[in-house]
Design an enzyme around this catalytic site. Structure first.
Site, PDB file in Angstrom:
ATOM      1  CD  GLU A   1      28.829  51.186  66.053  1.00  0.00           C
ATOM      2  OE1 GLU A   1      29.043  52.069  66.689  1.00  0.00           O
ATOM      3  OE2 GLU A   1      29.624  50.256  65.741  1.00  0.00           O
TER       4      GLU A   1
ATOM      5  CD  GLU B   1      31.686  49.785  62.236  1.00  0.00           C
ATOM      6  OE1 GLU B   1      32.237  49.994  63.084  1.00  0.00           O
ATOM      7  OE2 GLU B   1      30.829  50.679  61.552  1.00  0.00           O
TER       8      GLU B   1
ATOM      9  CD  GLN C   1      36.635  53.300  59.101  1.00  0.00           C
ATOM     10  OE1 GLN C   1      37.012  53.969  58.382  1.00  0.00           O
ATOM     11  NE2 GLN C   1      35.725  53.414  60.043  1.00  0.00           N
TER      12      GLN C   1
HETATM   13  O1  AHR Z   1      34.980  52.135  62.713  1.00  0.00           O
HETATM   14  C1  AHR Z   1      35.367  53.164  63.542  1.00  0.00           C
HETATM   15  C2  AHR Z   1      33.808  53.320  64.175  1.00  0.00           C
HETATM   16  O2  AHR Z   1      33.479  52.297  65.029  1.00  0.00           O
HETATM   17  C3  AHR Z   1      32.733  53.590  63.322  1.00  0.00           C
HETATM   18  O3  AHR Z   1      32.593  54.822  62.886  1.00  0.00           O
HETATM   19  C4  AHR Z   1      31.596  53.273  64.177  1.00  0.00           C
HETATM   20  O4  AHR Z   1      30.361  52.487  63.475  1.00  0.00           O
HETATM   21  C5  AHR Z   1      32.098  52.241  65.348  1.00  0.00           C
HETATM   22  O5  AHR Z   1      31.733  52.531  66.449  1.00  0.00           O
END
Ligand code: AHR
Length: 502
Positions: free
Chosen positions: A173, A292, A352
């Site tokens: 990001e 993500e 996650q």
């Molecule tokens: O998944 C949580 C966070 O969300 C990660 O660290 C980041 O890449 C995103 O903003």
């Protein structure tokens, strides 16, 4: 009752589904590692300190690839801190999540965990505060056989064979102001290109993911992809997409329609990749890594309060979203969206895996349980492998605040290598069941073997340690197909897995 229809033919396929579509993500954040996968002293910890109950829950999901070690964390991370004797590893302030990283679990330990879980590692490097030199060093450490400074260091640290990590993320990001070492698209494209060249010179077999926008809502979205790809197109293999959805106002129909945005996002980024390809007269095809994705909003207020109380503690309980039933429906639709775009999206990571916006939760010293979102992911990962079919689907539609003509029945279908067919459906209707006409005549003598459904009368119902089975899937009676045709009833607000076999 509303009616919808789906026609499938084994010759109408979208693409082979890359198994890595069912990947996930573990970041050094909150209790994902410490108190999540790793808790020495827990009655169920193995000899390495990894929780075996968590490992079992992960293994059931069949996650083939796990992104690691961040996330925002990686943009200030020095990989050397995480290798070598544990007692000499430094404790560092992590400026991404305002905690202290002890480096007790590092590269070698995580690799052992991933091995046990049957997953490959997808390793993110720091292109925030670091650059191409440290990037080439870690590829040498991980993937070079021996006879050089870093490969010999790995051997001295107890790992003779290379880790052979295949997929590497070029930072995380990098468009976001919250990121350590944020860059403009041009700055990032240049540094990503130089890092990519050097990393591939060390190991030409690796695949590289360049950072796309951190969300389709970023003001620079689109321009970011175009500008950075112009700098690094020929040396990278995937562009990343990140997207989290929320339902702060309790608008369930609007929330469940958010995959319309996800679909647009995928098509826009794919189109930009192709535009750059055309402009460069390139033969190279760049694919997408949706590395993500999830629902994320329940814990935001709680996190602010935690940080007000106790910045810098180890393993603060951050991003611990408690997922409800409607979240599971949206996660199901997100999986359906990924399957329908399997020709372009080759890697995807549910963000996650444990405790941090995760399907699996634990209590320190206590139990481990599955959140509502565990189930659609489990079903898609178990039954959604093989070939994605191009379904001809007809569904009633509805309008909501942000979208018009949202299909009430969201669907994707897959053909397994064993000849079985699976149809995944979300019925987005709050009130009505829907009768789904199935036309599978092209497959010959198929019969329905299973109808798994996830439904709860309360969209806000959650699973907890004390009540882990409040929202769990159950079986519905199967319908008989006559010469490949039949009808199935999809309950109002439900996730459905329809399985067919010879
Ligand atoms: O998944 C949580 C966070 O969300 C990660 O660290 C980041 O890449 C995103 O903003």
């Amino acid at each position: 009752m509303k009616q919808a229809k789906i026609i499938l033919d084994k010759d109408y396929s979208i693409s082979r589904i890359d198994n890595r579509l069912f990947g996930s993500f573990i970041e050094h954040l909150g209790r994902a590692v410490y108190g999540g996968i790793y808790e020495p002293g827990h009655p169920l910890a193995d000899e390495l300190g990894f929780r075996t109950d968590v490992m079992e829950a992960v293994k059931k999901l069949g996650v083939p690839i796990v992104r690691y070690p961040g996330g925002n964390f990686v943009s200030g991370f020095r990989w050397e801190d995480s290798v070598g004797p544990r007692e000499t590893r430094p404790k560092r302030l992590d400026l991404a999540w305002f905690t202290t990283e002890t480096n007790e679990v590092g590269l070698h330990e995580f690799a052992r965990w991933a091995d046990k879980a049957g997953a490959e590692m997808m390793y993110a490097i720091n292109l925030g505060t670091r650059g191409p030199e440290q990037a080439r060093d870690i590829v040498e450490y991980c993937n070079h056989k021996s006879g050089s400074l870093y490969s010999d260091m790995r051997i001295a640290n107890g790992r003779k064979d290379p880790f052979n990590i295949k997929v590497w993320c070029l930072g995380n990001e990098m468009d976001g102001p919250w990121q350590m070492g944020q860059k403009t698209a041009y700055e990032y494209g240049r540094v990503a290109n130089e890092a990519a060249k050097m990393m591939k010179w060390v190991d030409p077999t690796i695949e590289l993911v360049a950072c796309g926008s951190s969300s389709s809502e970023m003001p620079t979205f689109g321009d970011w992809e175009l500008t950075m790809l112009n700098e690094c197109y020929e040396n990278i293999d995937y562009v990343s997409l990140h997207r989290y959805y929320a339902n702060p106002t309790g608008d369930t129909p609007g929330f469940l329609a958010r995959t319309m945005d996800m679909d647009d996002f995928i098509h826009s980024v794919g189109s930009i990749c192709d535009a750059v390809k055309g402009r460069k007269h390139s033969k190279k095809q760049v694919y997408l890594s949706f590395d993500e994705w999830n629902v994320w909003y329940h814990s935001r207020q709680q996190d602010e309060e935690i940080w007000k109380r106790e910045k810098w503690d180890r393993a603060l309980p951050l991003l611990e979203d408690i997922y409800n039933f409607e979240d599971a429906l949206l996660v199901g639709s997100m999986l359906i969206t990924l399957l329908r775009n399997a020709d372009r999206v080759k890697i995807a990571c549910l963000a996650q895996l444990v405790n941090v916006i995760a399907p699996i939760m634990t209590r320190n010293g206590g139990g481990c349980w599955a959140q509502t979102i565990y189930y659609p992911f489990l079903h898609a990962s178990c039954y959604g492998r093989g070939t994605a079919l191009r379904a001809i689907a007809k569904s009633p539609v509805y309008d909501c605040a942000d979208y018009e003509a949202v299909p009430v029945i969201d669907t994707a279908a897959t053909l397994g290598d064993d000849g079985s067919v699976t149809v995944f459906c979300v019925n987005r209707d709050m009130e009505d069941a829907c009768l789904l006409d199935l036309d599978l005549r092209a497959f010959g003598e198929l019969q329905m073997t299973e109808h798994i459904v996830l439904h709860h009368d309360d969209v806000k119902a959650v699973n907890t340690e004390d009540c882990p089975d409040r929202v769990t899937p159950h079986q519905l009676p199967i319908s008989k197909l006559e010469k490949g045709s039949g009808q199935v009833c999809l309950p109002a607000l439900s996730w459905n897995v329809l399985r067919f076999g010879p």
